[in-house]
Design a protein around this motif. Structure first.
Motif, PDB file in Angstrom:
ATOM      1  N   ASP A   9      41.426  95.604  11.108  1.00  0.00           N
ATOM      2  CA  ASP A   9      42.812  95.624  11.611  1.00  0.00           C
ATOM      3  C   ASP A   9      43.698  96.459  10.682  1.00  0.00           C
ATOM      4  O   ASP A   9      44.472  97.307  11.136  1.00  0.00           O
ATOM      5  CB  ASP A   9      43.333  94.184  11.707  1.00  0.00           C
ATOM      6  N   HIS A  69      45.835  99.885  11.526  1.00  0.00           N
ATOM      7  CA  HIS A  69      47.281 100.120  11.333  1.00  0.00           C
ATOM      8  C   HIS A  69      47.525 101.452  10.637  1.00  0.00           C
ATOM      9  O   HIS A  69      48.402 102.219  11.024  1.00  0.00           O
ATOM     10  CB  HIS A  69      47.910  98.989  10.504  1.00  0.00           C
ATOM     11  N   HIS A 125      45.728  99.274  19.684  1.00  0.00           N
ATOM     12  CA  HIS A 125      46.353  97.952  19.783  1.00  0.00           C
ATOM     13  C   HIS A 125      46.684  97.587  21.233  1.00  0.00           C
ATOM     14  O   HIS A 125      46.520  96.442  21.632  1.00  0.00           O
ATOM     15  CB  HIS A 125      47.604  97.887  18.905  1.00  0.00           C
ATOM     16  N   HIS A 151      42.110  89.124  16.647  1.00  0.00           N
ATOM     17  CA  HIS A 151      42.794  90.415  16.745  1.00  0.00           C
ATOM     18  C   HIS A 151      42.003  91.565  16.099  1.00  0.00           C
ATOM     19  O   HIS A 151      41.893  92.646  16.677  1.00  0.00           O
ATOM     20  CB  HIS A 151      44.192  90.278  16.124  1.00  0.00           C
ATOM     21  N   ASN A 205      40.464  94.952  17.966  1.00  0.00           N
ATOM     22  CA  ASN A 205      40.707  96.342  17.558  1.00  0.00           C
ATOM     23  C   ASN A 205      39.393  97.087  17.376  1.00  0.00           C
ATOM     24  O   ASN A 205      39.255  98.241  17.789  1.00  0.00           O
ATOM     25  CB  ASN A 205      41.488  96.385  16.240  1.00  0.00           C
TER      26      ASN A 205
HETATM   27 FE   LIG Z   1      46.992  94.766  14.218  1.00  0.00          FE
END
Ligand SMILES: [Fe+2]
Length: 382
Positions: free
Chosen positions: A192, A196, A261, A275, A279
């Motif tokens: 994750d 980002h 996302h 999460h 991803n």
């Molecule tokens: Fe995220």
């Protein structure tokens, strides 16, 4: 013209959790509301923040029921419980869910609305109660972002409270707090964090300020994610990951996430996939669609991931980034195909429609995607 937003104060490094005492004193706090979860509390990690708060003479009310991937109803329940309390500080110690709960409650306690009123962009009218956040995983970067994410099950979507008033007063990023994160959490959170940094780097609204954080974050994570997945006690690698995750959070505050996302969120809200895993499932498949839209940037990503691109055009080098990311996820044991987590192909049209609604994210993606594009990407990931 561009700007970036940070917490007012950020502490980084081993042992910095003790600084929570000074931060609470600086704020004149006497009565704190403390969000965490049972796992973090049970592992003794919450105590690392509670002890200095007690030393500072702060009265602490602990809420340790933050669930993973919280729903808006979880926030409403917590708000109902505490809305009449005279709290002058809200603390969040945990993963993204505890931090998102804490920063949202901080904003709610200083305003008149209900949680659902603030789902959207810049809808919180004024600053709330100051918050201090300390992450126990290296993933969401929530200690630095203006976003708090909640699922809304009746609409089968994940929505965000996005507000400058949600950015914490202080972020305390102490890699010691991440040492007890279990391997599966460590690997998914790490993916994750890398998402980002990568998505903000290639985002249409990236700026020189956000790109600096995105690039440095990718370098730190690329060199340490495999190491931390192999050995969770490797404090040097944990330190890189914690800083990379924080950088990813600041980058998110300066530029948005994108289609990875957007396509991942419906997997979380419909199939309860964590999460970071969501991803990972979409990561390389969306990159395959995107890399031709920003070849120079994706070529740089390939090099950061250790690919040799000598003598290649940017377009050729950019294509290598796709396999490099897939390999990174696989080496860390995080799945990269929908079939691996039993998501059936017949769910794809509905998933595509849900992702297509996430305009906040899709508008940042380097390539404009149609509903048909999105459905095709899901099918390629099946
Ligand atoms: Fe995220």
């Amino acid at each position: 013209m561009y700007s970036i937003r940070h917490p007012k104060r950020s502490w980084f490094g081993l042992g910095t959790i003790a600084k929570i005492k000074d931060e609470a004193a600086f704020l004149g706090a006497r009565n704190a509301l403390f969000f965490t979860d049972k796992g973090v509390r049970g592992a003794g990690v919450a105590d690392m923040a509670l002890a200095p708060l007690e030393e500072a003479g702060v009265e602490v009310t602990i809420y340790d029921e933050c669930p993973p991937e919280p729903a808006i109803a979880d926030l409403e329940r917590a708000f109902d419980e505490f809305k009449n309390g005279a709290f002058d500080l809200v603390v969040g110690v945990g993963g993204g869910s505890s931090m998102d709960m804490a920063k949202s409650i901080g904003a709610l306690l200083g305003n008149d609305g209900a949680p659902r009123d603030y789902l959207g962009i810049e809808l919180v009218p004024k600053p709330g109660v100051s918050t201090i956040l300390a992450p126990t995983t290296s993933g969401t970067g929530a200690e630095a972002t203006p976003n708090a994410i909640f699922s809304v099950p009746e609409e089968q979507v994940k929505l965000a409270i996005v507000s400058t008033h949600v950015i914490p007063f202080a972020a305390i990023v102490d890699p010691n707090l991440t040492l007890s994160a279990p391997p599966k959490v460590t690997s998914a959170a790490g993916v994750d964090a890398f998402t980002h940094c990568l998505e903000t780097y290639v985002a249409r609204n990236a700026t020189p300020l956000s790109e600096m954080y995105s690039l440095e974050g990718m370098k730190l994570i690329a060199r340490s994610l495999r190491r931390v997945c192999d050995d969770g006690s490797d404090i040097e690698a944990r330190t890189d990951m914690a800083l990379g995750s924080y950088y990813g959070g600041v980058a998110l505050a300066g530029a948005g996430a994108g289609a990875i996302h957007a396509l991942a969120y419906p997997l979380g809200s419909r199939f309860h996939i964590p999460h970071g895993v969501s991803n990972s499932l979409m990561f390389s498949h969306v990159m395959k669609e995107n890399h031709a839209a920003a070849p120079e940037k994706f070529a740089r990503i390939a090099r950061i991931l250790g690919e040799s691109t000598d003598g290649m055009s940017d377009a050729e080098a950019a294509a290598l980034s796709v396999g490099a990311v897939e390999k990174l996820c696989r080496d860390c044991g995080v799945p990269t195909r929908l079939g691996e987590v039993d998501i059936p192909a017949h769910a794809i049209p509905e998933l595509a429609e849900a992702a297509f609604k996430l305009e906040r994210l899709l508008s940042c993606n380097p390539k404009e995607l149609t509903l048909e594009d999105i459905e095709r990407i899901y099918r390629a990931a099946a």
